[in-house]
Write a protein that holds these residues in place. Structure first.
Motif, PDB file in Angstrom:
ATOM      1  N   LEU A   1       5.990-129.451  52.028  1.00 15.22           N
ATOM      2  CA  LEU A   1       7.300-128.803  52.005  1.00 15.22           C
ATOM      3  C   LEU A   1       8.407-129.834  52.180  1.00 15.22           C
ATOM      4  CD1 LEU A   1       6.642-125.655  54.252  1.00 15.22           C
ATOM      5  CD2 LEU A   1       6.732-125.765  51.747  1.00 15.22           C
ATOM      6  N   PRO A   2       9.611-129.544  51.717  1.00  8.75           N
ATOM      7  CA  PRO A   2      10.724-130.487  51.884  1.00  8.75           C
ATOM      8  C   PRO A   2      11.281-130.432  53.312  1.00  8.75           C
ATOM      9  CG  PRO A   2      11.523-128.504  50.814  1.00  8.75           C
ATOM     10  CD  PRO A   2      10.023-128.352  50.932  1.00  8.75           C
TER      11      PRO A   2
ATOM     12  N   SER B   1      14.823-119.961  61.055  1.00 12.58           N
ATOM     13  CA  SER B   1      13.810-119.424  61.944  1.00 12.58           C
ATOM     14  C   SER B   1      12.480-120.128  61.667  1.00 12.58           C
ATOM     15  CB  SER B   1      13.688-117.907  61.757  1.00 12.58           C
ATOM     16  OG  SER B   1      12.830-117.359  62.725  1.00 12.58           O
ATOM     17  N   ARG B   2      11.416-119.677  62.333  1.00  8.11           N
ATOM     18  CA  ARG B   2      10.068-120.187  62.077  1.00  8.11           C
ATOM     19  C   ARG B   2       9.293-119.122  61.317  1.00  8.11           C
ATOM     20  NH1 ARG B   2       8.940-124.618  65.505  1.00  8.11           N
ATOM     21  NH2 ARG B   2       7.349-125.148  63.960  1.00  8.11           N
TER      22      ARG B   2
ATOM     23  N   ALA C   1       6.007-123.615  59.553  1.00  9.70           N
ATOM     24  CA  ALA C   1       7.125-124.006  58.710  1.00  9.70           C
ATOM     25  C   ALA C   1       8.402-123.328  59.195  1.00  9.70           C
ATOM     26  CB  ALA C   1       6.855-123.614  57.261  1.00  9.70           C
ATOM     27  N   TYR C   2       9.502-123.882  58.768  1.00  6.57           N
ATOM     28  CA  TYR C   2      10.800-123.247  59.010  1.00  6.57           C
ATOM     29  C   TYR C   2      11.164-122.360  57.822  1.00  6.57           C
ATOM     30  CZ  TYR C   2      11.768-126.042  63.137  1.00  6.57           C
ATOM     31  OH  TYR C   2      11.710-126.594  64.392  1.00  6.57           O
ATOM     32  N   VAL C   3      11.882-121.303  58.132  1.00  3.03           N
ATOM     33  CA  VAL C   3      12.467-120.451  57.100  1.00  3.03           C
ATOM     34  C   VAL C   3      13.977-120.662  57.158  1.00  3.03           C
ATOM     35  CG1 VAL C   3      12.843-118.104  56.278  1.00  3.03           C
ATOM     36  CG2 VAL C   3      10.633-118.749  57.266  1.00  3.03           C
ATOM     37  N   VAL C   4      14.553-121.091  56.046  1.00  2.00           N
ATOM     38  CA  VAL C   4      15.994-121.326  55.965  1.00  2.00           C
ATOM     39  C   VAL C   4      16.564-120.300  54.993  1.00  2.00           C
ATOM     40  CG1 VAL C   4      17.807-122.990  55.429  1.00  2.00           C
ATOM     41  CG2 VAL C   4      15.626-123.788  56.408  1.00  2.00           C
TER      42      VAL C   4
ATOM     43  N   LEU D   1      14.066-120.191  52.018  1.00  2.00           N
ATOM     44  CA  LEU D   1      13.423-121.446  51.655  1.00  2.00           C
ATOM     45  C   LEU D   1      12.507-121.899  52.781  1.00  2.00           C
ATOM     46  CD1 LEU D   1      16.602-123.288  50.293  1.00  2.00           C
ATOM     47  CD2 LEU D   1      14.904-122.001  48.978  1.00  2.00           C
ATOM     48  N   ALA D   2      11.365-122.449  52.445  1.00  2.00           N
ATOM     49  CA  ALA D   2      10.432-122.982  53.430  1.00  2.00           C
ATOM     50  C   ALA D   2      10.660-124.475  53.599  1.00  2.00           C
ATOM     51  CB  ALA D   2       8.996-122.719  53.000  1.00  2.00           C
TER      52      ALA D   2
END
Length: 462
Positions: free
Chosen positions: A9-10, A118-119, A134-137, A148-149
């Motif tokens: 993931l970026p 968030s996560r 991962a983060y959720v943006v 976006l992950a």
């Protein structure tokens, strides 16, 4: 994709200002994939808002090393290291060509506002299984919502657009929310596009940072051409000695000149200074002006009728979008807890800004960082070079190079303001007595309240 499978993931970088683009450059050098999200329609949107202002930090302190390494193969020529750029020049000669490099051009999304972080699969309350997710943006672009992950998030969105209120106790003054027609922002273009709002009129500037100084000096210049122009300046403190600074002893000459020139304007009567002011109310008058009421020195009433009010009271970070991230913030400054003592304006008028990197900027949710001006929370001290070293260290940490991440280096110019004699200087200034500039020692980087992510401002360009 599993919530804890993040290696492909970026790293999401929020904000395409100087520090955000530097973060992307360092991530690329470390073999990591950046994705830069910018709320404005162009890179450097916050800097563009004060493009008429000349920085008092020269190019030497305004460009990042990894960014330069991306630029040089394109034929980009470095500006004179001693030259002082305007905000517009910083964008045109540095940020725009940097964003256009082949490595970054496809990794920047403008017009994309981050509204939440968030996560994946868990809210803020859940601890078990949180680590490694991962983060959720969540973003909004053109009315479209997209999640976006990301493997990590670097928030370089700054504080521009989140002003501190004019009232006391951190609250708005009564009537402040209805006074928008008279409020002109911290850095209006007094000598350019906003000239008609000030020429031959009465302006009030509230604040004691470099933003206030810039606006006041522009008004003084306008006053020479338009003698009917009146200038009032209100500060909450008893003395502007900190803003007057170290004069010739300042390591950044333009910053020293800024303070000494303003001091001379006050002493000459071009600017009327109101000390220890607490604003209590704002209200329109029958003739279309703004009545500003409050108390001043020794409780004396302040009652002004003005045509424009420049609120240069500083900024605060927008933390609402981070409500689902576990942050470790100082309760006063709203800066990372380990960083806050190093930058606390209650105890740091000069001395040093110690080198700091990923460890000082880390939070309980691993892989999330506040950088740049936003990392300083409500503290008004910041220089671009500080942000560049922050993101260099963070990129190394995310790549697993702990040795390089921990090897933080920072060289900043002298302030010219000595903390050991500052109390005496303020007392003398408050009493109307001149003071001699003490010798400069130590290092600090002073930033005007407006600069969401950039160097410090010197004087508006005529």
């Amino acid at each position: 994709m599993a919530a804890n499978r993040t290696h492909d993931l970026p790293v999401v970088v929020i904000g395409a200002g100087p520090v955000g683009l530097a973060a992307a450059a360092h991530l690329l050098e470390r073999g990591l994939e950046p994705l830069v999200l910018e709320a404005g329609e162009q890179v450097g949107s916050a800097v563009r808002a004060w493009g008429h202002v000349r920085l008092f930090s020269p190019w030497e302190y305004d460009v990042d090393a990894a960014a330069v390494r991306l630029l040089e193969p394109t034929g980009w020529e470095s500006p004179d290291r001693a030259e002082l750029p305007t905000g517009a020049e910083l964008v045109e000669r540095y940020l725009t060509p940097l964003a256009a490099t082949p490595q970054l051009a496809g990794r920047i999304r403008t017009g994309t506002r981050v509204v939440a972080v968030s996560r994946a699969g868990v809210d803020k309350t859940r601890t078990v299984g949180r680590e490694g997710r991962a983060y959720v943006v969540r973003t909004v672009a053109g009315g479209r919502v997209e999640d976006l992950a990301a493997r990590a998030v670097i928030d370089a969105s700054g504080t521009w657009g989140q002003p501190n209120p004019l009232g006391a106790s951190g609250l708005t003054a009564v009537g402040e929310e209805q006074a928008g027609d008279w409020l002109v922002g911290p850095l209006p273009d007094v000598l350019g596009t906003d000239r008609a709002r000030f020429a031959g009129r009465h302006a009030l500037v509230v604040g004691m940072g470099h933003s206030a100084a810039n606006t006041l000096l522009a008004l003084v210049e306008l006053q020479r051409a338009e003698p009917g122009t009146r200038i009032s300046w209100a500060i909450r403190g008893r003395s502007p000695a900190r803003l007057y600074g170290g004069g010739d002893a300042d390591g950044l000459p333009a910053r020293g000149l800024l303070g000494s020139t303003l001091k001379a304007a006050v002493q000459a009567g071009s600017v009327t200074l109101h000390r220890e002011v607490t604003l209590t109310g704002l209200a329109p008058t029958a003739d279309g002006r703004l009545r500003v009421r409050g108390t001043g020195r020794d409780g004396a009433p302040v009652d002004l009728q003005v045509d424009a009010l420049a609120a240069a009271t500083g900024f605060r970070p927008d933390l609402e979008v981070l409500r689902e991230v576990r942050l470790d913030l100082d309760p006063g400054l709203e800066a990372p807890t380990r960083l806050a003592p190093l930058i606390d304006p209650n105890s740091h008028s000069c001395g040093t800004v110690p080198p700091h990197g990923h460890r000082d900027l880390a939070h309980p949710d691993e892989g999330f960082y506040l950088v740049g001006m936003k990392s300083y929370g409500r503290a008004p001290t910041f220089l671009l070079a500080t942000g560049y070293e922050q993101v260099r260290s963070i990129a190394a940490a995310l790549a697993g190079d702990t040795e390089a991440a921990d090897d933080v280096q920072l060289h900043l110019p002298s302030t010219g303001v000595c903390s050991t004699d500052l109390g005496d200087r303020e007392a003398a200034e408050a009493g109307g007595v001149g003071f001699a500039t003490g010798s400069a020692h130590g290092f600090a980087a002073e930033q005007p309240e407006p600069a969401a992510c950039c160097g410090t401002a010197a004087q508006p360009v005529p």
